[in-house]
Motif scaffolding. Structure first.
Motif, PDB file in Angstrom:
ATOM      1  N   HIS A  71      -7.577  84.548  26.579  1.00  0.00           N
ATOM      2  CA  HIS A  71      -7.777  83.346  27.377  1.00  0.00           C
ATOM      3  C   HIS A  71      -8.845  82.511  26.681  1.00  0.00           C
ATOM      4  CE1 HIS A  71      -5.756  85.532  30.695  1.00  0.00           C
ATOM      5  NE2 HIS A  71      -6.546  86.546  30.361  1.00  0.00           N
ATOM      6  N   HIS A  72      -8.548  81.230  26.462  1.00  0.00           N
ATOM      7  CA  HIS A  72      -9.495  80.320  25.810  1.00  0.00           C
ATOM      8  C   HIS A  72      -8.981  78.905  25.955  1.00  0.00           C
ATOM      9  CE1 HIS A  72      -6.751  79.858  22.342  1.00  0.00           C
ATOM     10  NE2 HIS A  72      -6.499  81.145  22.530  1.00  0.00           N
ATOM     11  N   ASP A  73      -9.806  77.937  25.625  1.00  0.00           N
ATOM     12  CA  ASP A  73      -9.375  76.545  25.642  1.00  0.00           C
ATOM     13  C   ASP A  73      -8.307  76.307  24.576  1.00  0.00           C
ATOM     14  OD1 ASP A  73     -11.242  76.062  27.616  1.00  0.00           O
ATOM     15  OD2 ASP A  73     -12.709  75.122  26.282  1.00  0.00           O
ATOM     16  N   PRO A  74      -7.518  75.227  24.711  1.00  0.00           N
ATOM     17  CA  PRO A  74      -6.571  74.887  23.650  1.00  0.00           C
ATOM     18  C   PRO A  74      -7.284  74.780  22.306  1.00  0.00           C
ATOM     19  CG  PRO A  74      -6.178  73.532  25.590  1.00  0.00           C
ATOM     20  CD  PRO A  74      -7.440  74.290  25.847  1.00  0.00           C
ATOM     21  N   VAL A  75      -6.598  75.204  21.240  1.00  0.00           N
ATOM     22  CA  VAL A  75      -7.252  75.256  19.930  1.00  0.00           C
ATOM     23  C   VAL A  75      -7.771  73.886  19.511  1.00  0.00           C
ATOM     24  CG1 VAL A  75      -6.947  75.808  17.494  1.00  0.00           C
ATOM     25  CG2 VAL A  75      -5.905  77.266  19.236  1.00  0.00           C
ATOM     26  N   ALA A  76      -7.040  72.827  19.824  1.00  0.00           N
ATOM     27  CA  ALA A  76      -7.472  71.483  19.421  1.00  0.00           C
ATOM     28  C   ALA A  76      -8.868  71.164  19.961  1.00  0.00           C
ATOM     29  CB  ALA A  76      -6.470  70.440  19.900  1.00  0.00           C
ATOM     30  N   SER A  77      -9.149  71.538  21.199  1.00  0.00           N
ATOM     31  CA  SER A  77     -10.484  71.287  21.754  1.00  0.00           C
ATOM     32  C   SER A  77     -11.473  72.359  21.306  1.00  0.00           C
ATOM     33  CB  SER A  77     -10.427  71.213  23.280  1.00  0.00           C
ATOM     34  OG  SER A  77      -9.948  72.425  23.832  1.00  0.00           O
ATOM     35  N   PHE A  78     -10.985  73.575  21.128  1.00  0.00           N
ATOM     36  CA  PHE A  78     -11.838  74.671  20.674  1.00  0.00           C
ATOM     37  C   PHE A  78     -12.385  74.379  19.283  1.00  0.00           C
ATOM     38  CE2 PHE A  78     -11.867  79.657  20.873  1.00  0.00           C
ATOM     39  CZ  PHE A  78     -13.250  79.647  20.776  1.00  0.00           C
ATOM     40  N   LEU A  79     -11.641  73.669  18.466  1.00  0.00           N
ATOM     41  CA  LEU A  79     -12.127  73.283  17.142  1.00  0.00           C
ATOM     42  C   LEU A  79     -13.318  72.339  17.226  1.00  0.00           C
ATOM     43  CD1 LEU A  79      -8.719  72.739  15.341  1.00  0.00           C
ATOM     44  CD2 LEU A  79     -10.497  74.324  14.569  1.00  0.00           C
ATOM     45  N   GLU A  80     -13.477  71.679  18.358  1.00  0.00           N
ATOM     46  CA  GLU A  80     -14.529  70.672  18.514  1.00  0.00           C
ATOM     47  C   GLU A  80     -15.741  71.169  19.288  1.00  0.00           C
ATOM     48  OE1 GLU A  80     -14.321  67.823  16.983  1.00  0.00           O
ATOM     49  OE2 GLU A  80     -12.290  68.223  16.262  1.00  0.00           O
ATOM     50  N   ARG A  81     -15.553  72.167  20.156  1.00  0.00           N
ATOM     51  CA  ARG A  81     -16.666  72.609  21.004  1.00  0.00           C
ATOM     52  C   ARG A  81     -16.431  74.052  21.442  1.00  0.00           C
ATOM     53  NH1 ARG A  81     -13.655  68.850  23.743  1.00  0.00           N
ATOM     54  NH2 ARG A  81     -12.500  69.626  25.573  1.00  0.00           N
ATOM     55  N   PRO A  82     -17.512  74.744  21.860  1.00  0.00           N
ATOM     56  CA  PRO A  82     -17.365  76.143  22.278  1.00  0.00           C
ATOM     57  C   PRO A  82     -16.441  76.301  23.486  1.00  0.00           C
ATOM     58  CG  PRO A  82     -19.671  75.621  21.853  1.00  0.00           C
ATOM     59  CD  PRO A  82     -18.925  74.318  21.837  1.00  0.00           C
ATOM     60  N   SER A  83     -15.875  77.494  23.606  1.00  0.00           N
ATOM     61  CA  SER A  83     -14.962  77.810  24.706  1.00  0.00           C
ATOM     62  C   SER A  83     -15.326  79.161  25.305  1.00  0.00           C
ATOM     63  CB  SER A  83     -13.518  77.860  24.194  1.00  0.00           C
ATOM     64  OG  SER A  83     -12.632  78.427  25.137  1.00  0.00           O
ATOM     65  N   GLU A  84     -15.027  79.340  26.569  1.00  0.00           N
ATOM     66  CA  GLU A  84     -15.039  80.679  27.151  1.00  0.00           C
ATOM     67  C   GLU A  84     -13.886  81.470  26.537  1.00  0.00           C
ATOM     68  OE1 GLU A  84     -15.283  82.884  31.508  1.00  0.00           O
ATOM     69  OE2 GLU A  84     -14.561  80.806  31.401  1.00  0.00           O
ATOM     70  N   VAL A  85     -14.131  82.727  26.215  1.00  0.00           N
ATOM     71  CA  VAL A  85     -13.114  83.578  25.599  1.00  0.00           C
ATOM     72  C   VAL A  85     -13.076  84.922  26.320  1.00  0.00           C
ATOM     73  CG1 VAL A  85     -12.464  84.878  23.524  1.00  0.00           C
ATOM     74  CG2 VAL A  85     -13.240  82.505  23.316  1.00  0.00           C
ATOM     75  N   LEU A  86     -11.865  85.333  26.663  1.00  0.00           N
ATOM     76  CA  LEU A  86     -11.634  86.682  27.157  1.00  0.00           C
ATOM     77  C   LEU A  86     -10.468  87.264  26.382  1.00  0.00           C
ATOM     78  CD1 LEU A  86     -11.962  89.070  29.120  1.00  0.00           C
ATOM     79  CD2 LEU A  86     -10.445  87.848  30.715  1.00  0.00           C
ATOM     80  N   ALA A  87     -10.696  88.396  25.749  1.00  0.00           N
ATOM     81  CA  ALA A  87      -9.639  89.137  25.051  1.00  0.00           C
ATOM     82  C   ALA A  87      -9.549  90.495  25.712  1.00  0.00           C
ATOM     83  CB  ALA A  87      -9.982  89.279  23.572  1.00  0.00           C
ATOM     84  N   GLU A  88      -8.375  90.853  26.233  1.00  0.00           N
ATOM     85  CA  GLU A  88      -8.261  92.059  27.038  1.00  0.00           C
ATOM     86  C   GLU A  88      -6.958  92.790  26.774  1.00  0.00           C
ATOM     87  OE1 GLU A  88      -7.606  91.517  31.243  1.00  0.00           O
ATOM     88  OE2 GLU A  88      -7.127  89.385  30.967  1.00  0.00           O
ATOM     89  N   THR A  89      -6.974  94.073  27.104  1.00  0.00           N
ATOM     90  CA  THR A  89      -5.750  94.865  27.035  1.00  0.00           C
ATOM     91  C   THR A  89      -4.833  94.559  28.206  1.00  0.00           C
ATOM     92  OG1 THR A  89      -6.712  96.699  28.272  1.00  0.00           O
ATOM     93  CG2 THR A  89      -6.971  96.737  25.871  1.00  0.00           C
ATOM     94  N   GLY A  90      -5.378  94.020  29.285  1.00  0.00           N
ATOM     95  CA  GLY A  90      -4.599  93.744  30.487  1.00  0.00           C
ATOM     96  C   GLY A  90      -4.539  94.919  31.434  1.00  0.00           C
ATOM     97  N   GLN A  91      -5.292  95.959  31.169  1.00  0.00           N
ATOM     98  CA  GLN A  91      -5.205  97.190  31.953  1.00  0.00           C
ATOM     99  C   GLN A  91      -6.295  97.309  33.021  1.00  0.00           C
ATOM    100  OE1 GLN A  91      -5.238  99.818  28.625  1.00  0.00           O
ATOM    101  NE2 GLN A  91      -3.084  99.466  28.144  1.00  0.00           N
ATOM    102  N   ILE A  92      -7.179  96.307  33.123  1.00  0.00           N
ATOM    103  CA  ILE A  92      -8.142  96.263  34.231  1.00  0.00           C
ATOM    104  C   ILE A  92      -7.706  95.139  35.162  1.00  0.00           C
ATOM    105  CG2 ILE A  92     -10.531  95.954  34.934  1.00  0.00           C
ATOM    106  CD1 ILE A  92     -11.422  96.886  32.205  1.00  0.00           C
ATOM    107  N   ALA A  93      -7.182  95.493  36.295  1.00  0.00           N
ATOM    108  CA  ALA A  93      -6.655  94.499  37.224  1.00  0.00           C
ATOM    109  C   ALA A  93      -7.745  93.545  37.688  1.00  0.00           C
ATOM    110  CB  ALA A  93      -6.027  95.202  38.431  1.00  0.00           C
ATOM    111  N   GLY A  94      -7.417  92.252  37.675  1.00  0.00           N
ATOM    112  CA  GLY A  94      -8.333  91.250  38.198  1.00  0.00           C
ATOM    113  C   GLY A  94      -9.558  90.980  37.358  1.00  0.00           C
ATOM    114  N   LEU A  95      -9.549  91.395  36.091  1.00  0.00           N
ATOM    115  CA  LEU A  95     -10.755  91.251  35.273  1.00  0.00           C
ATOM    116  C   LEU A  95     -11.136  89.798  35.052  1.00  0.00           C
ATOM    117  CD1 LEU A  95     -12.967  92.565  33.579  1.00  0.00           C
ATOM    118  CD2 LEU A  95     -11.407  92.514  31.618  1.00  0.00           C
ATOM    119  N   ARG A  96     -10.175  88.953  34.791  1.00  0.00           N
ATOM    120  CA  ARG A  96     -10.494  87.535  34.522  1.00  0.00           C
ATOM    121  C   ARG A  96     -11.175  86.894  35.726  1.00  0.00           C
ATOM    122  NH1 ARG A  96      -6.324  82.613  32.886  1.00  0.00           N
ATOM    123  NH2 ARG A  96      -7.937  81.195  32.082  1.00  0.00           N
TER     124      ARG A  96
END
Length: 260
Positions: free
Chosen positions: A224-249
């Motif tokens: 999960h992150h901002d679109p790359v076009a905007s991410f290239l210009e400014r910081p973004s929140e990032v979540l990288a997950e296996t998907g195995q913890i329910a409701g983590l986001r």
């Protein structure tokens, strides 16, 4: 001429790692300076980025290059994204949690990602739509989650300290442990290696994240992150997950208990 960008990125990352370690072995050549609170830069950061830029200029001259130390150069819409040393504080202090991150953006999507952590002896490589490999072994993130979920968290002065502490509180209240390694690349590698079930940082620069995003998606994870076009210009929140913890986001957004 067709460029094998994955092979190029792996070769560059390994050469860059050798250079960084060589420079660190001689403290007089390392020349540590401070960009901000706990934000160091060394001669190795600049030397590694210069090396990668020079190699890319020869191998893929049509692409531009975005690096942490020198910004974006070139006019191509396609872009190499380089963090010469992620975790410079760790690197300068001699701890192993640092890495070189190299990714390729084809103008529409991130398509190549390589993270090389020399002191840990780990190299992860992937292409979009292909497979993700860690030290040459294919990684899939769809295996059963081990007992005792762990989330790696990132924090910098760009983010909110109260929110960071609130995330730790929220995770612990939900029975989830946390770790912080001071380098986003180590968070991504940790998800691939099975050390963590997710990595999160609220204000991450794209050079810290680009390669890791390709790797996690190729391994079957979720990002999960901002679109790359905007991410290239400014910081973004990032979540990288296996998907195995329910409701983590939702949990990490802090919305459930009004921290935002």
């Amino acid at each position: 001429m067709t460029v094998d960008r994955l092979a190029l990125a792996v070769s560059l990352a390994n050469e860059a790692g050798d250079l960084a370690r060589s420079l660190r072995s001689d403290p007089e050549r390392l020349k540590i300076t401070e960009k901000g609170p706990m934000d160091l830069v060394t001669a190795a950061d600049h030397a590694v980025e210069a090396l990668v830029r020079n190699r890319l200029a020869d191998a893929d001259p049509a692409a531009s290059v975005l690096g942490e130390e020198e910004g974006r150069t070139g006019v191509g819409r396609a872009c190499w994204i380089v963090d010469p040393i992620d975790g410079t504080v760790n690197f300068a202090r001699g701890t192993p949690d640092w890495a070189i991150s190299i990714a390729y953006f084809d103008g529409k999507a991130l398509t190549v990602g390589v993270i090389h952590a020399p002191d840990l002896g780990l190299t992860a490589a992937a292409t979009r739509g292909g497979k993700a490999c860690l030290n040459g072994v294919e990684i899939r993130l769809d295996a059963a989650r081990p007992i005792g979920p762990i989330v790696a968290l990132g924090y910098s002065s760009r983010g909110s300290l109260p929110e960071y502490l609130a995330r730790i509180e929220a995770l612990l209240a939900d029975g989830i442990e946390h770790r912080r390694h001071g380098a986003a690349t180590i968070g991504f590698l940790g998800v691939l290696a099975g050390w963590f079930d997710a990595y999160h940082e609220p204000m991450l620069n794209i050079w810290d994240a680009a390669a890791g995003l390709v790797l996690i998606e190729a391994a079957g994870g979720i990002v999960h992150h901002d679109p790359v076009a905007s991410f290239l210009e400014r910081p973004s929140e990032v979540l990288a997950e296996t998907g195995q913890i329910a409701g983590l986001r939702s949990l990490l957004s802090l919305e459930a208990f009004g921290a935002r």
